[in-house]
Design an enzyme around this catalytic site. Structure first.
Site, PDB file in Angstrom:
ATOM      1  N   TYR A 128       0.840  -1.211   0.000  1.00 21.93           N
ATOM      2  CA  TYR A 128       0.000   0.000   0.000  1.00 21.93           C
ATOM      3  C   TYR A 128       0.871   1.257   0.000  1.00 21.93           C
ATOM      4  O   TYR A 128       0.616   2.202  -0.730  1.00 21.93           O
ATOM      5  CB  TYR A 128      -0.912   0.004   1.235  1.00 21.93           C
ATOM      6  CG  TYR A 128      -1.968   1.087   1.184  1.00 21.93           C
ATOM      7  CD1 TYR A 128      -3.249   0.809   0.718  1.00 21.93           C
ATOM      8  CD2 TYR A 128      -1.675   2.390   1.589  1.00 21.93           C
ATOM      9  CE1 TYR A 128      -4.223   1.809   0.654  1.00 21.93           C
ATOM     10  CE2 TYR A 128      -2.637   3.389   1.516  1.00 21.93           C
ATOM     11  CZ  TYR A 128      -3.911   3.098   1.058  1.00 21.93           C
ATOM     12  OH  TYR A 128      -4.860   4.079   0.985  1.00 21.93           O
ATOM     13  N   PHE A 188      -7.310  19.511 -24.734  1.00 24.87           N
ATOM     14  CA  PHE A 188      -8.054  18.267 -24.951  1.00 24.87           C
ATOM     15  C   PHE A 188      -9.446  18.400 -24.314  1.00 24.87           C
ATOM     16  O   PHE A 188      -9.638  19.226 -23.416  1.00 24.87           O
ATOM     17  CB  PHE A 188      -7.260  17.133 -24.286  1.00 24.87           C
ATOM     18  CG  PHE A 188      -7.771  15.754 -24.612  1.00 24.87           C
ATOM     19  CD1 PHE A 188      -7.597  15.221 -25.883  1.00 24.87           C
ATOM     20  CD2 PHE A 188      -8.411  14.990 -23.650  1.00 24.87           C
ATOM     21  CE1 PHE A 188      -8.059  13.949 -26.175  1.00 24.87           C
ATOM     22  CE2 PHE A 188      -8.877  13.713 -23.937  1.00 24.87           C
ATOM     23  CZ  PHE A 188      -8.704  13.190 -25.206  1.00 24.87           C
TER      24      PHE A 188
END
Ligand SMILES: *Cc1c(COP(=O)(O)O)cnc(C)c1O
Length: 430
Positions: A44, A96
């Site tokens: 993690y 974009f």
């Protein structure tokens, strides 16, 4: 097609022969990337795979800090959350669509400042992704403190995968410095842009793509990256930067939206494959084949009399549907009609970047505003198709060209309030 509402987004991929819908996340990973996948560290916190990515970003881009995200738009989300506020003007060559979306979500305005020739499909120029420096300086003066940063998209997807020159990047960075505004890159196709600089810009022919990329990035403060493009992976992205204070702010948002700072929405194995992909994408043989394949497709189309944006882009070819089907008026979706015919004729899937994608109602007058260019994009997945597949695409166009005068338009019968082309449905007007 009738069942799919004349929208190729509603097709199943198993019903498609050659899929040129997008080059995003559709690339084939190499043997070395698949091998890296097996070594992924799924810890993690402090995953070894994260440090492999961090080291690749430092080598390839030269930026000190990396914030992994699940894809490019998530990096945009963090960048805009951290830096953009209501009333701001975000300047760039051509943002974009997801970038524009994230800017507008903050009640700010995206401003596109491509040079005039960038909007002319027929203009044969080497760097049609360049930002107009005169307009940029005027905008920096006019908007003053309302410009949080300038964003250069390399290569520029919206007008045909066209590159930005190093001279333009350098001049943009000088202007930004003079006006105290940071410069960032949308780096989705950075390696293709660097390859074009090597091919087309005086003084760069003898330099490696790695060297050219590092010079490009050295003019900016950081970048957003959709790793689904030049990261050569199927999913992933990141935000990278040099400034430690900005990194700390970005991590706060990353933890809320994406995940802990050493995985940010990606599996450890995906971080590992991306670390390899970022280096592989700078390989000259790969880029020659990649950009060469788009040029090969364009040449076949020109020989068949099909008008396209010139020159061919890095990641595909953009057909000028207005010029190919001049008898279909823009409100009747000539681009979408061509997309439908490509599927009916050859089971080739392309995407419309014209009226369906970009037409919108003017909020003041209520009238429809149509885009200047009505394009159909043939985007080529990386390391997937051979040139023989491209020949088949050209033959499909030849067969359509022979009967194109008889083609009629379409009528849109369903549209969503935003990004309507993904889910729109049409009826055939013939
Ligand atoms: C694909 C893309 C994005 C958005 O990235 P996703 O990974 O699709 O979220 C942003 N900018 C450019 C230039 C892109 O091509």
């Amino acid at each position: 097609m009738r069942e799919a509402g004349y929208n190729v987004f509603n097709l199943r991929s198993e019903d498609v022969y050659i899929d040129l819908l997008t080059d995003s996340g559709t690339s084939a990973m190499s043997d070395r990337q698949w091998a890296a996948l097996m070594t992924g560290d799924e810890a993690y916190a402090g995953s070894r795979s994260f440090f492999e990515l961090e080291s690749a970003v430092r080598d390839v881009m030269g930026y000190r800090f990396v914030v992994p995200t699940h894809q490019g738009r998530a990096a945009e989300n963090i960048l805009m959350t951290a830096l953009v506020k209501e009333g701001d003007m975000v300047l760039g060559n051509a943002h974009f669509d997801t970038t524009e979306g994230h800017i507008m979500l903050r009640k700010a305005t995206p401003v596109n400042l491509l040079t005039e020739e960038g909007y002319d499909p027929a203009a044969e120029a080497p760097f049609k992704g360049d930002i107009d420096l005169v307009k940029l300086e005027a905008a920096l003066k006019e908007y003053g403190g309302r410009v949080p940063f300038v964003l250069l998209t390399v290569t520029c997807n919206n007008n045909g995968g066209q590159p930005v020159s190093m001279a333009n990047i350098r001049a943009t960075s000088e202007l930004c410095r003079r006006y105290g505004v940071p410069l960032y890159f949308d780096a989705a196709r950075f390696a293709e842009n660097a390859y074009f600089i090597r091919e087309r810009e005086p003084g760069y022919g003898g330099r490696s793509v790695a060297d050219i990329s590092r010079e490009m990035f050295s003019y900016g403060e950081g970048c957003t990256m959709s790793a689904k493009k030049d990261g050569l992976v199927n999913i992933g992205g990141f935000l990278a930067m040099n400034d430690e204070g900005f990194y700390q702010t970005a991590v706060q948002w990353e933890i809320v939206y994406e995940g802990f700072r050493t995985y940010g929405g990606m599996a450890g194995r995906d971080l590992a494959a991306l670390a390899v992909g970022l280096r592989e994408v700078e390989d000259l043989d790969y880029l020659e084949n990649r950009v060469g394949q788009a040029a090969y497709l364009a040449q076949g189309l020109w020989a068949a009399g099909v008008p396209t944006v010139r020159p061919a882009g890095g990641h595909g070819v953009y057909v000028d549907a207005k010029a190919f089907l001049p008898h279909i008026p823009q409100p009747q979706f000539p681009g979408q009609r061509l997309v439908v015919e490509l599927y009916l004729e050859g089971a080739v899937r392309a995407v419309e970047l014209g009226t369906a994608a970009f037409a919108h109602r003017d909020p003041e007058t209520g009238e429809m505003v149509y885009p200047r260019m009505e394009l159909v994009r043939l985007a080529i997945p990386r390391r997937v198709y051979t040139d023989r597949h491209m020949d088949f695409v050209v033959h499909t166009f030849e067969r359509i060209a022979a009967r194109k005068a008889s083609l009629t338009g379409l009528k849109m019968v369903y549209e969503a309030p935003v990004l309507r082309h993904f889910t729109a449905r049409y009826e055939d007007l013939s």
